[in-house]
Design a protein around this motif. Structure first.
Motif, PDB file in Angstrom:
ATOM      1  N   THR A 130     -17.005 -24.275  45.024  1.00  0.00           N
ATOM      2  CA  THR A 130     -17.978 -25.372  44.947  1.00  0.00           C
ATOM      3  C   THR A 130     -18.206 -25.871  43.524  1.00  0.00           C
ATOM      4  OG1 THR A 130     -19.860 -23.851  44.725  1.00  0.00           O
ATOM      5  CG2 THR A 130     -19.175 -24.472  46.962  1.00  0.00           C
ATOM      6  N   ARG A 131     -17.623 -25.182  42.527  1.00  0.00           N
ATOM      7  CA  ARG A 131     -17.837 -25.509  41.103  1.00  0.00           C
ATOM      8  C   ARG A 131     -19.317 -25.433  40.730  1.00  0.00           C
ATOM      9  NH1 ARG A 131     -13.038 -24.670  40.994  1.00  0.00           N
ATOM     10  NH2 ARG A 131     -11.437 -26.051  40.121  1.00  0.00           N
ATOM     11  N   ARG A 132     -20.034 -24.533  41.362  1.00  0.00           N
ATOM     12  CA  ARG A 132     -21.450 -24.343  41.076  1.00  0.00           C
ATOM     13  C   ARG A 132     -21.644 -23.063  40.277  1.00  0.00           C
ATOM     14  NH1 ARG A 132     -25.366 -21.585  43.898  1.00  0.00           N
ATOM     15  NH2 ARG A 132     -23.837 -21.138  45.545  1.00  0.00           N
ATOM     16  N   ALA A 133     -22.612 -23.080  39.342  1.00  0.00           N
ATOM     17  CA  ALA A 133     -22.882 -21.908  38.515  1.00  0.00           C
ATOM     18  C   ALA A 133     -24.363 -21.564  38.573  1.00  0.00           C
ATOM     19  CB  ALA A 133     -22.463 -22.163  37.074  1.00  0.00           C
ATOM     20  N   GLU A 134     -24.651 -20.280  38.654  1.00  0.00           N
ATOM     21  CA  GLU A 134     -26.036 -19.831  38.617  1.00  0.00           C
ATOM     22  C   GLU A 134     -26.161 -18.679  37.631  1.00  0.00           C
ATOM     23  OE1 GLU A 134     -27.250 -17.667  42.235  1.00  0.00           O
ATOM     24  OE2 GLU A 134     -25.218 -18.067  42.990  1.00  0.00           O
ATOM     25  N   ARG A 135     -27.161 -18.735  36.766  1.00  0.00           N
ATOM     26  CA  ARG A 135     -27.329 -17.671  35.787  1.00  0.00           C
ATOM     27  C   ARG A 135     -27.957 -16.462  36.453  1.00  0.00           C
ATOM     28  NH1 ARG A 135     -29.801 -18.475  29.783  1.00  0.00           N
ATOM     29  NH2 ARG A 135     -31.771 -18.835  30.901  1.00  0.00           N
ATOM     30  N   LEU A 136     -27.265 -15.346  36.387  1.00  0.00           N
ATOM     31  CA  LEU A 136     -27.746 -14.101  36.976  1.00  0.00           C
ATOM     32  C   LEU A 136     -28.670 -13.349  36.019  1.00  0.00           C
ATOM     33  CD1 LEU A 136     -24.392 -12.786  38.508  1.00  0.00           C
ATOM     34  CD2 LEU A 136     -26.202 -14.059  39.674  1.00  0.00           C
ATOM     35  N   VAL A 137     -28.289 -13.338  34.743  1.00  0.00           N
ATOM     36  CA  VAL A 137     -29.046 -12.586  33.747  1.00  0.00           C
ATOM     37  C   VAL A 137     -29.203 -13.442  32.492  1.00  0.00           C
ATOM     38  CG1 VAL A 137     -29.228 -10.440  32.442  1.00  0.00           C
ATOM     39  CG2 VAL A 137     -27.951 -10.470  34.606  1.00  0.00           C
ATOM     40  N   ALA A 138     -30.425 -13.614  32.048  1.00  0.00           N
ATOM     41  CA  ALA A 138     -30.683 -14.241  30.752  1.00  0.00           C
ATOM     42  C   ALA A 138     -30.567 -13.146  29.697  1.00  0.00           C
ATOM     43  CB  ALA A 138     -32.059 -14.891  30.725  1.00  0.00           C
ATOM     44  N   VAL A 139     -29.365 -12.957  29.190  1.00  0.00           N
ATOM     45  CA  VAL A 139     -29.084 -11.828  28.302  1.00  0.00           C
ATOM     46  C   VAL A 139     -29.833 -11.996  26.982  1.00  0.00           C
ATOM     47  CG1 VAL A 139     -27.292 -10.591  27.031  1.00  0.00           C
ATOM     48  CG2 VAL A 139     -26.835 -11.434  29.348  1.00  0.00           C
ATOM     49  N   GLN A 140     -30.442 -10.922  26.560  1.00  0.00           N
ATOM     50  CA  GLN A 140     -31.106 -10.870  25.262  1.00  0.00           C
ATOM     51  C   GLN A 140     -30.487  -9.753  24.445  1.00  0.00           C
ATOM     52  OE1 GLN A 140     -35.324 -10.455  25.920  1.00  0.00           O
ATOM     53  NE2 GLN A 140     -35.518 -12.460  26.889  1.00  0.00           N
ATOM     54  N   VAL A 141     -29.883 -10.108  23.322  1.00  0.00           N
ATOM     55  CA  VAL A 141     -29.291  -9.088  22.453  1.00  0.00           C
ATOM     56  C   VAL A 141     -30.312  -8.706  21.390  1.00  0.00           C
ATOM     57  CG1 VAL A 141     -26.923  -9.834  22.868  1.00  0.00           C
ATOM     58  CG2 VAL A 141     -28.218 -10.851  20.992  1.00  0.00           C
ATOM     59  N   PRO A 142     -30.384  -7.423  21.037  1.00  0.00           N
ATOM     60  CA  PRO A 142     -31.374  -6.987  20.051  1.00  0.00           C
ATOM     61  C   PRO A 142     -31.114  -7.599  18.673  1.00  0.00           C
ATOM     62  CG  PRO A 142     -30.425  -5.116  21.230  1.00  0.00           C
ATOM     63  CD  PRO A 142     -29.590  -6.309  21.557  1.00  0.00           C
ATOM     64  N   LYS A 143     -32.154  -7.716  17.897  1.00  0.00           N
ATOM     65  CA  LYS A 143     -32.017  -8.156  16.521  1.00  0.00           C
ATOM     66  C   LYS A 143     -31.134  -7.175  15.764  1.00  0.00           C
ATOM     67  CE  LYS A 143     -34.747  -9.225  12.380  1.00  0.00           C
ATOM     68  NZ  LYS A 143     -36.107  -9.264  11.783  1.00  0.00           N
ATOM     69  N   GLY A 144     -30.246  -7.701  14.961  1.00  0.00           N
ATOM     70  CA  GLY A 144     -29.342  -6.850  14.189  1.00  0.00           C
ATOM     71  C   GLY A 144     -28.047  -6.512  14.891  1.00  0.00           C
ATOM     72  N   THR A 145     -27.810  -7.104  16.079  1.00  0.00           N
ATOM     73  CA  THR A 145     -26.572  -6.812  16.809  1.00  0.00           C
ATOM     74  C   THR A 145     -25.363  -7.277  16.005  1.00  0.00           C
ATOM     75  OG1 THR A 145     -27.620  -6.896  18.985  1.00  0.00           O
ATOM     76  CG2 THR A 145     -25.249  -7.282  18.900  1.00  0.00           C
ATOM     77  N   VAL A 146     -24.380  -6.383  15.860  1.00  0.00           N
ATOM     78  CA  VAL A 146     -23.183  -6.700  15.074  1.00  0.00           C
ATOM     79  C   VAL A 146     -21.897  -6.576  15.881  1.00  0.00           C
ATOM     80  CG1 VAL A 146     -24.202  -6.139  12.838  1.00  0.00           C
ATOM     81  CG2 VAL A 146     -23.160  -4.309  14.200  1.00  0.00           C
ATOM     82  N   VAL A 147     -21.938  -5.865  17.022  1.00  0.00           N
ATOM     83  CA  VAL A 147     -20.774  -5.750  17.893  1.00  0.00           C
ATOM     84  C   VAL A 147     -21.251  -5.816  19.333  1.00  0.00           C
ATOM     85  CG1 VAL A 147     -18.763  -4.376  18.570  1.00  0.00           C
ATOM     86  CG2 VAL A 147     -19.589  -4.271  16.212  1.00  0.00           C
TER      87      VAL A 147
END
Length: 400
Positions: A137-154
């Protein structure tokens, strides 16, 4: 360049001693490009590629090796268009979601739905969403609003899936400390939660491979190896007994990693010593070392070396229609760069178990050809770009 890339570079490049010489700065140019891409300067959704050039050699990441014209394939089916070989496994998708955002395809959730990841500002360590993209259907739904911690480097390479949970990891700086966080969220959508956190050695704290099995998250460390586990519900990590120095290939199989620092080490396959961490079963490699400068590179069942593949016990062997540096994904699939004389010709996906080979449709532009690479840790999805579109191959379907 990581240890595994150094190993492949050291082993495969041995053949350059017997053939035409590549430009002196080739490895520096290619490896510098790869490092820039890893830092997130490339657009999201761009597939990892190798550069195949004329002049009688193939450049693959940090690997360079001489490549004469290949002998006719033996034991591999005729290379045909990939859609003809695996008609139900190949899908075409746009390079962006309906909202215009580029994405990276990670794995199939079902035969018509793909888990994709979006990045904030196109930065590899600023993931902001895991989405379900519906191919029909070419439809997209966001499953998770990802939040990366401050200072993430990898950030993680592939999202694990098991027992209804999506699982991933991040590595962050906390002053002088390096902290790994493992996260989980419902497969059907919901908020992320921290499963566990632990401190790693500075410069060596990255996770190499991660899986969800039997109510636990299990992983191995990229640099130093060793398997660890934690309940999916949360808790403190613990070591998997008897796994010191080993790398997770496919649960419950873990292998020791032998880097060829000495000439005699080149006779030992890097993942040759395989252990089932649940039963204690050990497997080695029973393949001839007819060229100690070019060892076999093995996963659980199959080993590859240049344009040849064989099972660990030597009972089956295949000549490939081109040269590969992939460790087999799903323990059976590799990509090969095909040549016609000294010129690049195309790229094929090969199933080592059946011998089927599908031409990806990629062709040289001038004297160069961008060839997608396949990571052995890839969870059943192979993606590459062709004609301004993304081609998504469901390896699980192809392997049925």
């Amino acid at each position: 360049m990581n240890d595994m890339e150094k190993l492949l570079s050291a082993s495969l490049s041995r053949s350059v001693e017997r053939a035409p010489t590549a430009p002196s700065d080739l490895l520096h140019r290619v490896d510098a490009t790869r490092r820039r891409r890893r830092r997130g300067t490339a657009a999201a959704g761009a597939a990892a590629v190798a550069l195949v050039t004329v002049a009688g050699f193939v450049a693959t990441g940090a690997i360079s090796h001489a490549r004469p014209a290949p002998a006719p394939a033996s034991g591999t089916a005729k290379v045909e268009p990939i859609r003809k070989v695996w008609p139900g496994a190949v899908h075409t998708a746009p390079r962006a979601l309906p909202n215009g955002r580029p994405y990276t395809a990670e794995r199939f959730l079902d035969k018509d739905t793909v888990l994709v990841r979006t990045l904030r500002d196109g930065h590899a360590d600023r993931s902001d969403g895991l989405w379900a993209y519906h191919l029909d259907t070419r439809r997209a739904e966001r499953l998770v609003a990802v939040q990366v911690p401050k200072g993430t480097v990898v950030s993680w390479s592939f999202t694990a899936l098991g027992e209804g949970q999506l699982v991933w990891w991040t590595l962050r700086k906390d002053g002088e400390r390096r902290v790994v966080d493992i996260w989980a969220a419902p497969e059907k959508g919901g908020a992320q939660r921290r499963v566990t956190s632990f401190e790693g050695r500075p410069g060596r704290a990255e996770i190499g491979n991660l899986a969800v099995v039997e109510g636990k998250v299990v992983w191995s460390m990229f640099w130093d190896g060793g398997l660890f586990q934690v309940p999916l519900s949360g808790g403190r990590p613990s070591k998997v007994e008897g796994s010191a120095g080993r790398h997770l290939l496919r649960w419950p199989w873990a292998a020791s990693f032998q880097h060829p620092r000495r000439k005699k080490d080149l006779q030992t396959p890097p993942f040759g010593d395989l252990l089932n961490v649940l039963t204690g079963e050990r497997r080695g490699v029973s393949l001839p070392v007819d060229d100690p400068r070019l060892p076999w590179n093995c996963v659980v069942t199959w080993c590859v070396r240049g344009d040849r593949a064989a099972t660990r016990d030597g009972s089956r062997e295949r000549e490939l229609p081109g040269f590969t540096h992939d460790l087999p994904a799903l323990d059976r699939f590799v990509t090969v760069a095909m040549a016609e004389g000294a010129r690049p010709k195309g790229v094929a996906l090969v199933d080592l178990a059946t011998g089927k080979a599908g031409d990806l449709g990629i062709r040289p532009v001038g004297n160069e050809m961008a060839a997608p690479t396949l990571d052995y840790r890839a969870p059943g999805l192979f993606a590459y770009e062709l004609g301004g579109k993304q081609i998504l191959v469901n390896l699980t379907v192809a392997g049925r």
